[in-house]
Design a protein around this motif. Structure first.
Motif, short mmCIF file in Angstrom:
data_model
loop_
_atom_site.label_atom_id
_atom_site.label_comp_id
_atom_site.label_asym_id
_atom_site.label_seq_id
_atom_site.Cartn_x
_atom_site.Cartn_y
_atom_site.Cartn_z
N LEU A 274 13.78 28.67 26.48
CA LEU A 274 12.95 27.46 26.41
C LEU A 274 12.15 27.41 25.12
O LEU A 274 11.97 26.33 24.54
CB LEU A 274 12.02 27.40 27.62
N LEU A 275 11.68 28.56 24.65
CA LEU A 275 10.98 28.61 23.38
C LEU A 275 11.90 28.18 22.24
O LEU A 275 11.50 27.45 21.34
CB LEU A 275 10.43 30.01 23.12
N TYR A 276 13.15 28.62 22.30
CA TYR A 276 14.13 28.23 21.29
C TYR A 276 14.31 26.72 21.27
O TYR A 276 14.31 26.11 20.20
CB TYR A 276 15.47 28.93 21.57
N TRP A 277 14.45 26.11 22.44
CA TRP A 277 14.69 24.67 22.49
C TRP A 277 13.45 23.86 22.14
O TRP A 277 13.57 22.71 21.72
CB TRP A 277 15.21 24.25 23.87
N THR A 278 12.25 24.42 22.33
CA THR A 278 11.05 23.65 22.03
C THR A 278 10.54 23.87 20.62
O THR A 278 9.88 23.00 20.06
CB THR A 278 9.91 23.99 23.01
N ILE A 279 10.83 24.99 20.00
CA ILE A 279 10.33 25.29 18.66
C ILE A 279 11.42 25.15 17.61
O ILE A 279 11.28 24.43 16.63
CB ILE A 279 9.71 26.71 18.60
N LEU B 30 12.79 21.72 14.80
CA LEU B 30 12.79 21.98 13.36
C LEU B 30 14.17 21.72 12.77
O LEU B 30 14.28 21.21 11.66
CB LEU B 30 12.35 23.42 13.08
N LEU B 31 15.21 22.07 13.51
CA LEU B 31 16.56 21.81 13.03
C LEU B 31 16.90 20.32 13.09
O LEU B 31 17.72 19.84 12.32
CB LEU B 31 17.58 22.60 13.84
N ALA B 32 16.27 19.59 14.00
CA ALA B 32 16.52 18.15 14.10
C ALA B 32 15.84 17.38 12.98
O ALA B 32 16.22 16.25 12.69
CB ALA B 32 16.05 17.64 15.46
N ILE B 33 14.84 17.97 12.34
CA ILE B 33 14.15 17.29 11.25
C ILE B 33 15.07 17.13 10.04
O ILE B 33 15.02 16.10 9.35
CB ILE B 33 12.86 18.07 10.88
N ILE B 34 15.92 18.11 9.80
CA ILE B 34 16.81 18.07 8.63
C ILE B 34 17.74 16.86 8.67
O ILE B 34 17.77 16.08 7.72
CB ILE B 34 17.57 19.40 8.48
#
Length: 79
Positions: free
Chosen positions: A41-46, A50-54
């Protein structure tokens, strides 16, 4: 008689020790499972936002580039 009582008490103590070790093992497995879920869940929320911003910034830059190019190429503006 006394030996039989001591033997029964020892058997119950052994059974409780086995139960205690079993519960301890189950709790350890469950705690690692909960840790894995929280890490996921931490991976999907943090990380994923950040990867979607690119791609967002890439599409925003391309959209703005095309918008300004279309304004430069618009023949109606020059007339």
């Amino acid at each position: 008689m006394k030996e039989e009582v001591l033997k029964l008490v020892q058997e119950e103590a052994d059974a409780l020790l086995v139960l205690k070790e079993f519960v301890s093992s189950i709790l350890l497995i469950v705690s690692w499972f909960i840790f894995a879920i929280s890490a996921y869940l931490l991976y999907w929320t943090i990380v994923m936002p950040l990867l979607a911003i690119i791609p967002f910034f890439i599409s925003l830059a391309i959209g703005l580039l095309y918008f300004f190019i279309s304004r430069k190429l618009d023949v109606r503006k020059n007339n």
